[in-house]
Design an enzyme around this catalytic site. Sequence first.
Site, PDB file in Angstrom:
ATOM      1  N   SER A  51      84.816  47.416  42.454  1.00  0.00           N
ATOM      2  CA  SER A  51      84.409  46.898  43.758  1.00  0.00           C
ATOM      3  C   SER A  51      83.809  45.509  43.624  1.00  0.00           C
ATOM      4  O   SER A  51      83.543  45.026  42.527  1.00  0.00           O
ATOM      5  CB  SER A  51      83.374  47.834  44.391  1.00  0.00           C
ATOM      6  OG  SER A  51      82.155  47.772  43.663  1.00  0.00           O
ATOM      7  N   LYS A  52      83.567  44.876  44.763  1.00  0.00           N
ATOM      8  CA  LYS A  52      83.001  43.521  44.781  1.00  0.00           C
ATOM      9  C   LYS A  52      81.636  43.477  44.100  1.00  0.00           C
ATOM     10  O   LYS A  52      81.235  42.453  43.570  1.00  0.00           O
ATOM     11  CB  LYS A  52      82.875  43.026  46.221  1.00  0.00           C
ATOM     12  CG  LYS A  52      84.210  42.748  46.892  1.00  0.00           C
ATOM     13  CD  LYS A  52      84.022  42.251  48.313  1.00  0.00           C
ATOM     14  CE  LYS A  52      85.361  41.991  48.985  1.00  0.00           C
ATOM     15  NZ  LYS A  52      85.195  41.534  50.381  1.00  0.00           N
ATOM     16  N   ARG A  53      80.933  44.590  44.120  1.00  0.00           N
ATOM     17  CA  ARG A  53      79.570  44.617  43.549  1.00  0.00           C
ATOM     18  C   ARG A  53      79.566  44.312  42.056  1.00  0.00           C
ATOM     19  O   ARG A  53      78.567  43.850  41.523  1.00  0.00           O
ATOM     20  CB  ARG A  53      78.924  45.986  43.795  1.00  0.00           C
ATOM     21  CG  ARG A  53      78.573  46.259  45.235  1.00  0.00           C
ATOM     22  CD  ARG A  53      77.718  47.521  45.357  1.00  0.00           C
ATOM     23  NE  ARG A  53      78.400  48.692  44.832  1.00  0.00           N
ATOM     24  CZ  ARG A  53      79.262  49.425  45.525  1.00  0.00           C
ATOM     25  NH1 ARG A  53      79.552  49.097  46.772  1.00  0.00           N
ATOM     26  NH2 ARG A  53      79.826  50.489  44.979  1.00  0.00           N
TER      27      ARG A  53
END
Length: 486
Positions: free
Chosen positions: A254-256
């Site tokens: 994910s972007k995290r």
Amino acid sequence: MKIRTRYAPSPTGRMHVGNLRTALYAYLIARHEGGDFILRIEDTDQERYVEGAVDIIYHTLAETGLKHDEGPDQDGGVGPYVQSERQRQGIYLKYAKELVEKGEAYYCFCDKERLAGLKTQVVEGKEISVYDKHCLSLTREEVEEKLAAGASWVIRQNNPREGKTTFHDEIYGDISVDNAELDDMILIKSDGYPTYNFANVVDDHLMGITHVVRGNEYLSSSPKYNRLYEAFGWEVPVYVHCPLITDEQHQKLSKRCGHSSYEDLIEQGFVSEAVVNFVALLGWSPSESTREIFSLKELAENFDYHHISKSPAVFDYTKLRWMNGEYIKAMDEDVFYEKAEPYLKRTIRREMDFKKLASMVKTRIEVFPDIPGLVDFLQELPEYDPAMYQHKKMKTTQESSLEVLSELLPLLEKQQDYSNDALYELLVSFVERKGCKNGYVLWPVRTAVSGKQMTPAGATEIMELLGRDESLRRIRKGIELLESTV
């Protein structure tokens, strides 16, 4: 039959690593078989459209070398290649109405309140909401009356409730799904735009796509796609569903995590060729199982989609760094200097031979942002612990280091030629007269001029870069530090 694959991204922002892999695999399948690779922009979800995202798509494909044969900028006779343009031509509504006439789809006039009140049902242990076919019972006259009155409508697929639907995927084999799980998905939305699922099928057929490559999150939608192909009487393409990409904690990338997109990785100092090579191995293994470094051309020659794995692929950041380092080592010297120069000159604001320094760090970094931490001591001598002068292997102590530097200082003060060769000759002559090993002298000198245990070059190379005045200043400072502690 000529193989035709496509990459059909939605312009919603940066290109996720998973999307890049889809594009890459579709490209490699086409190139391996001498087929065509098509670019199609799927912008029917206007709410998620991001300004400038189409430019990102073009830029990323160009940087990675994934050159398309047909697309919005290269008409191959089956355009337009942008779905919003196709929608304005009425393509999707025409085919949706064809399904309505066949009884394979129907108009639905249910409002949000009614849809929100639909009951959920449990199918194979999963709770799902399935449309109850309320509007399927409307007569043709009732439908035409509502349309004439301007009632809001959508067109839904008419899926069976009994039995099973089976489809074949090249990676996962035959998969059967209970038809009770197949909701009557919307084909045309109330704004007149097609849904992704419907436009996808229509466009793939009209563009002659033979192999559809996508992530395995679309496996559950494939039965609905198959039923659309069958309803139209069209040939079903070859499905190639790729495994999930996870982070090192086995969670969906994910972007995290900070490196989920191609742009993230480039900004972090990775080179495009290494990213492509690494992404190719996220779920695919070559027949030469021990080989890991491939150019794009070599990938195309070796790529066999039957070797794609079913298991999730782990994004191993450490491995990517290693691979990037291998690409940097093999990089042309001038190309490397062009990329390294900004990092060098932002870190060091004194005159020196930056090209020579670049050649020193080239084999010691994995990504370009490693450079400042390797060379920052050349700008300013860091504070360091005098214990650093002690080295068991070199047999040096603080006392012996003080002795060596004190004896060397007058010789270095007399020396005018501060080239690496001249300095090395001076130090080796000193070693011979002293009757010791090289490290006994070179270790304290390197420590004094760098203040670091690890450096990208030896003592005399560092002194050449620093020049005579700065080298002598640092030697004197080393002597002062040792005198205060011995």
